[in-house]
Design a protein around this motif. Structure first.
Motif, PDB file in Angstrom:
ATOM      1  N   ALA A  17       0.847  -1.187   0.000  1.00  0.00           N
ATOM      2  CA  ALA A  17       0.000   0.000   0.000  1.00  0.00           C
ATOM      3  C   ALA A  17       0.886   1.242   0.000  1.00  0.00           C
ATOM      4  O   ALA A  17       1.570   1.527   0.984  1.00  0.00           O
ATOM      5  CB  ALA A  17      -0.917  -0.001   1.223  1.00  0.00           C
ATOM      6  N   ALA A  18       0.877   1.979  -1.107  1.00  0.00           N
ATOM      7  CA  ALA A  18       1.730   3.158  -1.218  1.00  0.00           C
ATOM      8  C   ALA A  18       1.244   4.269  -0.291  1.00  0.00           C
ATOM      9  O   ALA A  18       0.042   4.499  -0.151  1.00  0.00           O
ATOM     10  CB  ALA A  18       1.738   3.658  -2.657  1.00  0.00           C
ATOM     11  N   GLN A  19       2.187   4.953   0.342  1.00  0.00           N
ATOM     12  CA  GLN A  19       1.880   6.144   1.117  1.00  0.00           C
ATOM     13  C   GLN A  19       1.988   7.333   0.168  1.00  0.00           C
ATOM     14  O   GLN A  19       3.063   7.616  -0.350  1.00  0.00           O
ATOM     15  CB  GLN A  19       2.859   6.287   2.286  1.00  0.00           C
ATOM     16  CG  GLN A  19       2.875   5.105   3.229  1.00  0.00           C
ATOM     17  CD  GLN A  19       1.510   4.844   3.862  1.00  0.00           C
ATOM     18  OE1 GLN A  19       0.861   5.772   4.370  1.00  0.00           O
ATOM     19  NE2 GLN A  19       1.075   3.597   3.813  1.00  0.00           N
ATOM     20  N   ARG A  20       0.883   8.009  -0.058  1.00  0.00           N
ATOM     21  CA  ARG A  20       0.849   9.061  -1.060  1.00  0.00           C
ATOM     22  C   ARG A  20       1.887  10.146  -0.776  1.00  0.00           C
ATOM     23  O   ARG A  20       1.935  10.713   0.303  1.00  0.00           O
ATOM     24  CB  ARG A  20      -0.532   9.701  -1.134  1.00  0.00           C
ATOM     25  CG  ARG A  20      -0.657  10.720  -2.263  1.00  0.00           C
ATOM     26  CD  ARG A  20      -1.947  11.486  -2.202  1.00  0.00           C
ATOM     27  NE  ARG A  20      -3.102  10.615  -2.323  1.00  0.00           N
ATOM     28  CZ  ARG A  20      -4.356  11.038  -2.181  1.00  0.00           C
ATOM     29  NH1 ARG A  20      -4.604  12.312  -1.914  1.00  0.00           N
ATOM     30  NH2 ARG A  20      -5.363  10.200  -2.305  1.00  0.00           N
ATOM     31  N   GLU A  22       5.033   9.846  -0.364  1.00  0.00           N
ATOM     32  CA  GLU A  22       6.217   9.389   0.375  1.00  0.00           C
ATOM     33  C   GLU A  22       7.049   8.482  -0.538  1.00  0.00           C
ATOM     34  O   GLU A  22       7.285   7.315  -0.242  1.00  0.00           O
ATOM     35  CB  GLU A  22       5.798   8.646   1.642  1.00  0.00           C
ATOM     36  CG  GLU A  22       4.949   9.469   2.598  1.00  0.00           C
ATOM     37  CD  GLU A  22       5.738  10.629   3.213  1.00  0.00           C
ATOM     38  OE1 GLU A  22       6.980  10.547   3.248  1.00  0.00           O
ATOM     39  OE2 GLU A  22       5.110  11.618   3.632  1.00  0.00           O
ATOM     40  N   GLN A  25      10.231   6.646   0.917  1.00  0.00           N
ATOM     41  CA  GLN A  25       9.903   5.528   1.805  1.00  0.00           C
ATOM     42  C   GLN A  25       9.280   4.370   1.024  1.00  0.00           C
ATOM     43  O   GLN A  25       9.568   3.196   1.295  1.00  0.00           O
ATOM     44  CB  GLN A  25       8.942   5.991   2.908  1.00  0.00           C
ATOM     45  CG  GLN A  25       9.568   6.926   3.927  1.00  0.00           C
ATOM     46  CD  GLN A  25       9.551   8.384   3.469  1.00  0.00           C
ATOM     47  OE1 GLN A  25       9.344   8.691   2.289  1.00  0.00           O
ATOM     48  NE2 GLN A  25       9.760   9.292   4.416  1.00  0.00           N
ATOM     49  N   ASN A  26       8.418   4.700   0.048  1.00  0.00           N
ATOM     50  CA  ASN A  26       7.813   3.641  -0.768  1.00  0.00           C
ATOM     51  C   ASN A  26       8.888   2.877  -1.536  1.00  0.00           C
ATOM     52  O   ASN A  26       8.844   1.646  -1.627  1.00  0.00           O
ATOM     53  CB  ASN A  26       6.806   4.242  -1.747  1.00  0.00           C
ATOM     54  CG  ASN A  26       5.578   4.805  -1.057  1.00  0.00           C
ATOM     55  OD1 ASN A  26       5.220   4.388   0.041  1.00  0.00           O
ATOM     56  ND2 ASN A  26       4.931   5.766  -1.697  1.00  0.00           N
ATOM     57  N   ARG A  29      10.700   0.494   0.714  1.00  0.00           N
ATOM     58  CA  ARG A  29       9.901  -0.700   1.017  1.00  0.00           C
ATOM     59  C   ARG A  29       9.902  -1.661  -0.170  1.00  0.00           C
ATOM     60  O   ARG A  29       9.963  -2.881   0.011  1.00  0.00           O
ATOM     61  CB  ARG A  29       8.475  -0.293   1.381  1.00  0.00           C
ATOM     62  CG  ARG A  29       8.390   0.499   2.680  1.00  0.00           C
ATOM     63  CD  ARG A  29       7.027   1.142   2.846  1.00  0.00           C
ATOM     64  NE  ARG A  29       5.985   0.143   2.986  1.00  0.00           N
ATOM     65  CZ  ARG A  29       4.713   0.352   2.625  1.00  0.00           C
ATOM     66  NH1 ARG A  29       4.361   1.491   2.062  1.00  0.00           N
ATOM     67  NH2 ARG A  29       3.817  -0.590   2.818  1.00  0.00           N
ATOM     68  N   CYS A  51       2.702   2.098  -6.981  1.00  0.00           N
ATOM     69  CA  CYS A  51       3.217   1.735  -5.650  1.00  0.00           C
ATOM     70  C   CYS A  51       4.346   2.653  -5.192  1.00  0.00           C
ATOM     71  O   CYS A  51       4.649   2.720  -3.995  1.00  0.00           O
ATOM     72  CB  CYS A  51       3.669   0.283  -5.630  1.00  0.00           C
ATOM     73  SG  CYS A  51       5.065  -0.074  -6.727  1.00  0.00           S
ATOM     74  N   GLY A  54       1.909   6.555  -5.111  1.00  0.00           N
ATOM     75  CA  GLY A  54       0.536   6.697  -4.671  1.00  0.00           C
ATOM     76  C   GLY A  54      -0.200   7.627  -5.624  1.00  0.00           C
ATOM     77  O   GLY A  54       0.296   7.996  -6.688  1.00  0.00           O
ATOM     78  N   HIS A 213      -2.851  -3.682  -3.564  1.00  0.00           N
ATOM     79  CA  HIS A 213      -2.350  -3.756  -2.186  1.00  0.00           C
ATOM     80  C   HIS A 213      -3.235  -4.565  -1.255  1.00  0.00           C
ATOM     81  O   HIS A 213      -2.841  -4.840  -0.125  1.00  0.00           O
ATOM     82  CB  HIS A 213      -2.114  -2.351  -1.632  1.00  0.00           C
ATOM     83  CG  HIS A 213      -3.361  -1.546  -1.429  1.00  0.00           C
ATOM     84  ND1 HIS A 213      -3.816  -0.662  -2.380  1.00  0.00           N
ATOM     85  CD2 HIS A 213      -4.227  -1.484  -0.393  1.00  0.00           C
ATOM     86  CE1 HIS A 213      -4.914  -0.075  -1.932  1.00  0.00           C
ATOM     87  NE2 HIS A 213      -5.188  -0.562  -0.752  1.00  0.00           N
TER      88      HIS A 213
END
Length: 298
Positions: A17-20, A22, A25-26, A29, A51, A54, A213
């Motif tokens: 699950a992508a952090q919009r 970010e 950080q994505n 991961r 991914c 976001g 996700h």
């Protein structure tokens, strides 16, 4: 001309699950999951649409659907940028091919939902989503993406809504693909995808790897779901046996196609054209026809 791959391929559908917004950080991961995939002897890791950045997915009433162009542009990144490069470096280091999605900012300023497949050896293949409906600030791609990776596997990429029209999967098969990578981002069509993708696989003699996700599935060329994820962030994987491509009945059906009958599929209907093929009756006079339904008592 279709030819079978020469070796099996172990693939994984990896929930992320992508952090919009970010993106760093994505990307970290994604790299971590590629490294884990290497320990599990995965040959191809499939991540969801967008991914890295976001900004794709959600219902029509969510902020994702009403984002201004400036907001979406702020999320976007180049397919040649440092974060895609970080993924490519992980692919080169581990030997695991990987597909990742992002909002792409093209050189001319256009925005796309794009999917980049990085292969060991430095090659990258970029697919721009063909059907960007519901995303008014995204442009639509104009070509199919089919390419070959090691072992003779020929891959096609269809992102999200690209998988809805049946013609797209058929084109992938006609272009020689034996594996369809189908990343997605929206929860709205999970149930539809679970029903439709096995049919796409069976009709076209393709393996299909579906990933978003929450949901995920791996389907064989006979339409059998060999691995499935229903929610959560579990990674699912399967080894694809190239011999199954040769046993799929779809290849017999593809050989018996009649393209001359399907020309209308490639052209929009013109005003005044009938929506069916007219047939002229040749009988003279009237013919009386009667029907009877007879019930027998046992």
């Amino acid at each position: 001309m279709f030819s079978l791959p020469v070796v099996p391929l172990r693939v994984a559908s990896i929930a992320l699950a992508a952090q919009r917004g970010e993106i760093e950080q994505n990307a970290e991961r994604v790299v971590a999951r590629i490294e884990r995939a290497a320990r599990e002897r995965i040959g191809l890791a499939v991540f969801p649409e967008a991914c890295l950045t976001g900004g794709i997915g959600g219902g029509m009433s969510t902020p994702t659907r009403t984002m201004r162009r400036a907001q979406m542009k702020a999320l976007a990144a180049s397919v040649d940028g440092e974060h895609v490069q970080a993924v490519a470096d992980a692919v080169e280091r581990t030997g695991v091919a990987a597909g990742v999605g992002l909002i792409e900012r093209a050189a001319d300023g256009a925005l796309y939902s794009s999917y980049v497949v990085c292969l060991p050896g430095g090659k990258r293949h970029v697919h721009r989503k063909l059907h960007a409906d519901g995303q008014p600030h995204l442009a639509s791609g104009d070509r199919f993406t089919v390419f070959e990776m090691r072992g003779g596997w020929r891959l096609a990429v269809l992102v999200g809504g690209d998988n809805y029209p049946v013609e797209n999967a058929r084109m992938a098969a006609l272009l020689g693909a034996g594996l369809l990578v189908a990343p997605h981002a929206s929860h709205e069509t999970d149930a539809w995808m679970r029903r439709a993708l096995p049919a796409r696989a069976l009709d076209n003699g393709l393996f299909v790897v579906y990933c978003e996700h929450g949901e995920g599935a791996i389907v064989d060329p006979c339409g059998q779901v060999v691995a499935q994820r229903a929610g959560g962030d579990e990674t699912i994987s399967a080894e694809l046996d190239p011999a199954l491509l040769g046993t799929s009945p779809a290849h017999r059906w593809l050989d018996t196609r009649r393209p001359d009958l399907y020309a209308r599929l490639a052209h929009e209907s013109r005003a005044g054209m009938p929506s069916f093929e007219p047939r002229n009756a040749g009988a003279r006079g009237a013919v009386a026809v009667s029907f009877a339904v007879v019930r027998r008592n046992g």
